[in-house]
Enzyme design. Structure first.
Site, PDB file in Angstrom:
ATOM      1  N   LYS A 156       0.833  -1.201   0.000  1.00  0.00           N
ATOM      2  CA  LYS A 156       0.000   0.000   0.000  1.00  0.00           C
ATOM      3  C   LYS A 156       0.876   1.263   0.000  1.00  0.00           C
ATOM      4  O   LYS A 156       0.665   2.184  -0.793  1.00  0.00           O
ATOM      5  CB  LYS A 156      -0.913  -0.008   1.237  1.00  0.00           C
ATOM      6  N   ARG A 186      -3.052   3.040   8.837  1.00  0.00           N
ATOM      7  CA  ARG A 186      -3.450   1.853   8.083  1.00  0.00           C
ATOM      8  C   ARG A 186      -2.293   0.875   7.941  1.00  0.00           C
ATOM      9  O   ARG A 186      -1.168   1.281   7.697  1.00  0.00           O
ATOM     10  CB  ARG A 186      -3.888   2.248   6.660  1.00  0.00           C
ATOM     11  N   GLY A 238      -8.278  -7.233   4.797  1.00  0.00           N
ATOM     12  CA  GLY A 238      -9.074  -7.284   6.021  1.00  0.00           C
ATOM     13  C   GLY A 238      -8.418  -8.004   7.185  1.00  0.00           C
ATOM     14  O   GLY A 238      -9.025  -8.167   8.232  1.00  0.00           O
ATOM     15  N   MET A 287      -5.542  -7.241   8.855  1.00  0.00           N
ATOM     16  CA  MET A 287      -4.875  -6.434   9.889  1.00  0.00           C
ATOM     17  C   MET A 287      -5.710  -5.189  10.193  1.00  0.00           C
ATOM     18  O   MET A 287      -6.739  -4.972   9.591  1.00  0.00           O
ATOM     19  CB  MET A 287      -3.476  -6.071   9.439  1.00  0.00           C
ATOM     20  N   ARG A 338      -3.293  -0.923  -6.467  1.00  0.00           N
ATOM     21  CA  ARG A 338      -2.340  -2.039  -6.541  1.00  0.00           C
ATOM     22  C   ARG A 338      -2.676  -2.827  -7.784  1.00  0.00           C
ATOM     23  O   ARG A 338      -3.770  -2.694  -8.351  1.00  0.00           O
ATOM     24  CB  ARG A 338      -2.422  -2.913  -5.300  1.00  0.00           C
ATOM     25  N   HIS A 343     -15.684  -8.150   1.063  1.00  0.00           N
ATOM     26  CA  HIS A 343     -14.703  -9.034   1.692  1.00  0.00           C
ATOM     27  C   HIS A 343     -14.801 -10.439   1.117  1.00  0.00           C
ATOM     28  O   HIS A 343     -13.816 -11.049   0.709  1.00  0.00           O
ATOM     29  CB  HIS A 343     -14.943  -9.058   3.208  1.00  0.00           C
ATOM     30  N   SER A 399      17.558 -40.030 -12.766  1.00  0.00           N
ATOM     31  CA  SER A 399      16.249 -39.423 -12.555  1.00  0.00           C
ATOM     32  C   SER A 399      16.073 -39.252 -11.046  1.00  0.00           C
ATOM     33  O   SER A 399      16.166 -40.229 -10.299  1.00  0.00           O
ATOM     34  CB  SER A 399      15.152 -40.317 -13.131  1.00  0.00           C
ATOM     35  N   CYS A 437      11.492 -37.352 -11.378  1.00  0.00           N
ATOM     36  CA  CYS A 437      10.208 -38.028 -11.558  1.00  0.00           C
ATOM     37  C   CYS A 437       9.423 -38.117 -10.258  1.00  0.00           C
ATOM     38  O   CYS A 437       8.361 -38.710 -10.202  1.00  0.00           O
ATOM     39  CB  CYS A 437      10.401 -39.404 -12.169  1.00  0.00           C
ATOM     40  N   TYR A 469      14.820 -32.453 -17.938  1.00  0.00           N
ATOM     41  CA  TYR A 469      13.360 -32.589 -18.002  1.00  0.00           C
ATOM     42  C   TYR A 469      12.763 -32.773 -16.611  1.00  0.00           C
ATOM     43  O   TYR A 469      13.460 -33.126 -15.661  1.00  0.00           O
ATOM     44  CB  TYR A 469      12.953 -33.766 -18.910  1.00  0.00           C
TER      45      TYR A 469
HETATM   46  C1  PEP Z   1      10.399 -41.152  -5.861  1.00  0.00           C
HETATM   47  O1  PEP Z   1      10.802 -41.762  -4.879  1.00  0.00           O
HETATM   48  O2  PEP Z   1      10.463 -39.917  -5.993  1.00  0.00           O
HETATM   49  C2  PEP Z   1       9.768 -41.895  -6.964  1.00  0.00           C
HETATM   50  C3  PEP Z   1       9.391 -41.276  -8.054  1.00  0.00           C
HETATM   51  O3  PEP Z   1       9.531 -43.208  -6.762  1.00  0.00           O
HETATM   52  P1  PEP Z   1       8.293 -43.778  -5.923  1.00  0.00           P
HETATM   53  O4  PEP Z   1       7.389 -42.612  -5.627  1.00  0.00           O
HETATM   54  O5  PEP Z   1       7.656 -44.791  -6.771  1.00  0.00           O
HETATM   55  O6  PEP Z   1       8.991 -44.326  -4.721  1.00  0.00           O
END
Ligand code: PEP
Ligand code: MG
Length: 905
Positions: free
Chosen positions: A22, A91, A100, A102, A335, A451, A789, A857, A877
């Site tokens: 603000k 304020r 609302g 604070m 804002r 609100h 991974s 993963c 990835y």
């Molecule tokens: C993990 O452990 O992050 C994974 C992808 O394998 P899981 O969840 O199957 O143990």
């Protein structure tokens, strides 16, 4: 030395950390020459020091005195002057808006003497006494901690005695008498007089605002919004301007575009002859801006100009609070405005078309969370529905739930797993707990900026406000609509995109954005119900396409079946990052695994494996066909084998009962053998036991079966003219020797299948990095593994020593409450611990094998904040569940352009 107090003319919009949102924006508007009432800001740093030491730094009082004098000189009046008093509001204003949550105190500077001066200045005695009683009431409640009901009851009693229907029916004498009663309440409740000295009022109000940073409701709000507890709030001391000085005064809130649809134009509410709080509280129904224009064309024209100026300057949707005091416009706040998910996408592309921002910036203005909201289903307009009433569409979504009338019931019922809709006349900050618990919020009063509307929009909860046809009686727990009475527990459905309220359940249909993702732009546009939907789908397409163009991270999906793989690919997955194979051994195949586990002789085991091979090969052929041409990472079996066997207790009871009844026969013998096996395989900590690569080493033939199935499936796909890109992933390795053992075995099998099938197979073999030791020895692991991974689920579990199946419900709420964690590390990657291990493994893995492919993963692969981390750390990835693929594409794009757009939180 720190400077604790800034005049509005000294700051700018980029100083939100120090001056709060603000304050920074008030300063910016002052710099732009917009009509802002003069004032100054006490910094968040002063608040942080106050919180740690329990007292305001002495310099703060000195700097406040200096700033106050400058302010008095600028306006030519003195705080609390007897003849022509300067009055100020105090304020709160933190870095992130906390609507609302604070405190604010208005009319500071009024006392027994200056109230006379105000009466003269305003030429309105009634107004002066009303202002004074408002000050004592607000100050008493927020600064002196007196129960607000005491003042409210005195006010009601006065109205009753005078036969007054509304506050406005009380005259100056009544209010003067009320002021005396209010002062008595203060004396009785606190043992001291209401402070008459204006500076004392100011100092107490400042500390009260700092204290309000730490109220329960403010902490709860911050927890939900992931706002750190140690930021502190700034305090804005602003010259009072009055919207309640008669019919040529008023107060309002407006947006430069529609915050629920994103449509261009002026949107807002105006309340003539009222103070700012009255609009936000939603107590009286408001006028539209069009009506305001008719009422006061000059002020409206000034407002219009200020709106355009601000939107061009901020290059974004702005929300604005303003007051008109006797025909003069004053800007009280602006804002970058909160908006719905649909509005976020549409506004971002509109601004691109208006050449105010670039596509990169547009990408930064939307979030993965908003995209996932747009993927929720909507009500089926074809279904038979009973329309009860229509209110204002305040926050989109389709919510069906049981009616509840108070926050406590909402929370209790939600905890029992019920979907509830919180119904109130209007909401206030005390309803926050119920609003969080509810799937939808419905009020009979208030506008789009009430609100209920603001908070629900911020949380992404479906909300309809101002449904005036509903007579909501919270005490009696019922809603009357004409003759129909709806009680607590009855089911209603509310549509936050149209404002419609239906009786009973209403079926839902998929969202147009999902249709776009699945069927493509043309089909979605052809099916779109209206122009708004077409606009939205186009906006999503433009931004998502841009994200795909700029992102460095590839997005893969976690998919275990051909159907999931198919869906993931349609939604834009560029491969499978994790195919969990254990699900392939459930159902009818479970008996084969049982046979494998129970086998006493090689021949028995081999027979079980031989029976599994064609089934497993068929699984992989299907998946590789769906993912033709794209990497498909198949993980060898991971969970402890006892998960495929019956439960220990159940088996023990079964065998004991059979023994007691004296039963005999082949089945009984088989059960005994099974029980022995279950007992043998029972582990105290199965998550740390015989699972993952350990199984592959200890159970002969198990991994070999899977590796052979992958190789034969790939060979089959090659023969069928496909382009299989299978990869084999080894779970839960902690030592490079484990990898060596499996890799050697795998290479033999791959060579054998290659030779037997007459095809050349390239099947990379890699490792999951999901144990701290694996990460810490990544250089050695990379000598054997062609890719890594990160299994951040197990890596989080083993780094923290948190059981991933238990802790989130067991004690994380308390850990969050006590500030140990701000968000579950299973949801968002813990950068400093788990993240550091990932960083080490990335650096050492790449140093040892420069062309190593790196991905993640674990669940974090689909979490927006974590995706930004994985981008930063240099992964190739992320892999996530198919439903999160579009979100991950968008966030990976945002990570690439990060730092360009504005902070829209
Ligand atoms: C993990 O452990 O992050 C994974 C992808 O394998 P899981 O969840 O199957 O143990
Ligand atoms: Mg794991």
């Amino acid at each position: 030395m720190a400077k604790y107090v800034y005049d509005f003319s000294e700051g700018n919009k980029d100083q939100k950390d120090l001056l709060g949102g603000k304050g920074a924006n008030l300063a910016e508007m002052t710099r732009l020459g917009l009509p802002v009432p003069p004032g100054f800001i006490i910094t968040t740093e002063a608040c942080r020091e106050y919180m740690t030491s329990g007292a305001l730094p002495a310099e703060v009082r000195v700097e406040v005195t200096m700033a106050l004098r400058r302010l008095e000189d600028a306006v030519g009046r003195s705080l609390g002057d007897f003849h022509d008093p300067l009055l100020v509001s105090v304020r709160s204003g933190a870095k992130f808006s906390m609507p609302g949550m604070m405190d604010t105190v208005l009319n500071i500077g009024l006392n027994d003497a200056s109230v006379q001066g105000l009466a003269k200045f305003s030429d309105d005695e009634r107004f002066a006494w009303d202002s004074y009683r408002r000050l004592i009431q607000m100050f008493g409640k927020t600064v002196l901690d007196i129960d607000g009901d005491k003042f409210a009851h005195a006010l009601d009693a006065m109205k009753h005695v005078r036969g007054a229907a509304a506050d406005t029916d009380l005259n100056a004498k009544d209010l003067e008498e009320l002021v005396e009663q209010f002062k008595t309440i203060v004396r009785d409740e606190t043992g001291r007089e209401f402070p008459q000295h204006p500076r004392e009022q100011l100092d107490l109000a400042i500390t009260a605002v700092f204290n309000s940073w730490n109220t329960d409701r403010a902490r709860l709000y911050r927890r939900r919004e992931r706002i750190p507890n140690d930021l502190g709030t700034a305090v804005n001391v602003v010259t009072m301007v009055f919207g309640n000085l008669g019919s040529d005064s008023g107060t309002g809130v407006c947006f430069t575009r529609d915050p629920s649809t994103g449509m261009t134009g002026d949107y807002g509410d105006y309340l003539p002859n009222a103070q700012g709080e009255d609009v936000v509280a939603g107590i009286r129904n408001t006028l539209s801006l069009a009506d305001f224009e008719k009422l006061d064309p000059t002020s409206f024209a000034d407002l219009r100009q200020a709106m355009r100026r601000l939107e061009t300057h901020y290059r974004d949707l702005c929300d604005i609070e303003f007051t008109v005091e006797r025909g003069k416009l004053w800007m009280l706040q602006t804002r970058v405005g909160k908006r719905t998910a649909a509005a976020a996408f549409r506004i971002a592309t509109q601004l691109v078309d208006e050449h105010l921002i670039t596509l990169d910036e547009a990408l930064e203005r939307v979030t993965g969370a908003q995209l996932s909201k747009l993927m929720f289903p909507q009500f089926d307009s074809e279904a038979k529905r009973t329309l009860l009433a229509t209110g204002m569409a305040a926050s989109p979504g389709a919510a069906v739930g049981q009616v509840v009338f108070d926050s406590v019931t909402a929370q209790a019922w939600a905890a029992e797993g019920k979907a509830v809709i919180l119904v109130r006349r209007e909401t206030n900050p005390d309803d926050l707990g119920g609003m969080i618990a509810a799937v939808g919020v419905l009020t009979s009063r208030g506008g789009k900026t009430s609100h209920a509307a603001v908070v629900a929009r911020g949380m992404g909860t479906t909300c309809v406000v101002g449904a005036e046809k509903l007579d909501v009686n919270v005490k009696a727990k019922e809603i009357k609509v004409g003759k129909r009475v709806i009680g607590e527990g009855e089911v209603i459905a509310i549509d936050g995109s149209t404002g419609d309220i239906f009786l009973g359940d209403v079926p839902v249909v998929p969202s147009p954005v999902v249709e776009y993702l699945e069927e493509g732009l043309e089909v979605a546009l052809a099916h779109a119900a209206d122009e708004d939907t077409r606009d939205l789908v186009e906006a999503v397409d433009r931004i998502l396409t841009h994200a795909d163009g700029v992102r460095r991270l590839r997005v893969h999906a976690n998919a275990d079946t051909a159907e999931d793989a198919h869906r993931a690919r349609i939604w834009g997955a560029q491969g499978i990052g994790l195919c969990r194979t254990e699900h392939m051994f459930l159902g009818e195949r479970r008996v084969l695994i049982e046979r494998l586990i129970l086998a006493n002789e090689d021949a028995e085991r081999e027979a079980a494996l031989a029976a599994l091979l064609p089934l497993q090969r068929a699984d992989f052929i299907d998946i590789l066909e769906q993912m033709d041409g794209l990497p498909t990472t198949i993980r060898l079996i991971d969970p402890p084998l006892h998960e495929f066997l019956p439960d220990l207790t159940e088996m023990s009871v079964k065998v004991a009962l059979a023994a007691e009844r004296g039963e005999t026969g082949a089945d009984v013998e088989r059960d005994k053998v099974m029980l022995a096996a279950v007992q043998r395989m029972h582990e105290a900590n199965p998550m740390l036991g015989l699972r993952g690569v350990r199984l592959g080493i200890v159970v002969p033939g198990l991994f070999a079966l899977q590796i052979r199935a992958v190789a034969e499936a790939a060979a089959q796909r090659l023969r069928d003219g496909g382009k299989p890109h299978a990869e084999i992933m080894i779970p839960l390795a902690a030592s490079v020797m484990e990898l060596h053992l499996i890799r050697d075995e795998a290479e033999e099998i791959l060579a054998e299948v290659s030779a037997a099938e007459g095809v050349e197979l390239h099947i990379p073999i890699g490792a999951m990095i999901e144990l701290p030791r694996a990460a810490l020895t990544a250089d050695r692991m990379a000598g054997v593994a062609e890719f890594f991974s990160f299994g951040t689920n197990d890596l989080t579990q083993t780094t923290w020593g948190f059981s991933r199946d238990d802790v989130e419900s067991a004690f994380f709420p308390e850990y969050t409450e006590r500030g140990v964690i701000s968000v579950s590390p299973f949801e968002t990657v813990d950068r400093s611990g788990v993240g550091r291990l990932v960083r080490i493994a990335v650096e050492e893995g790449r140093a040892a094998r420069p062309d190593i492919v790196l991905g993640v993963c674990g669940e974090h692969g689909g979490d927006p904040e974590s995706i930004h981390f994985f981008h930063e750390v240099g992964l190739d990835y992320v892999s996530c569940s198919p439903f999160r693929v579009p979100v991950a594409r968008l966030e990976a794009g945002r990570a690439s352009v990060s730092g360009l757009g504005s902070d829209t939180r």
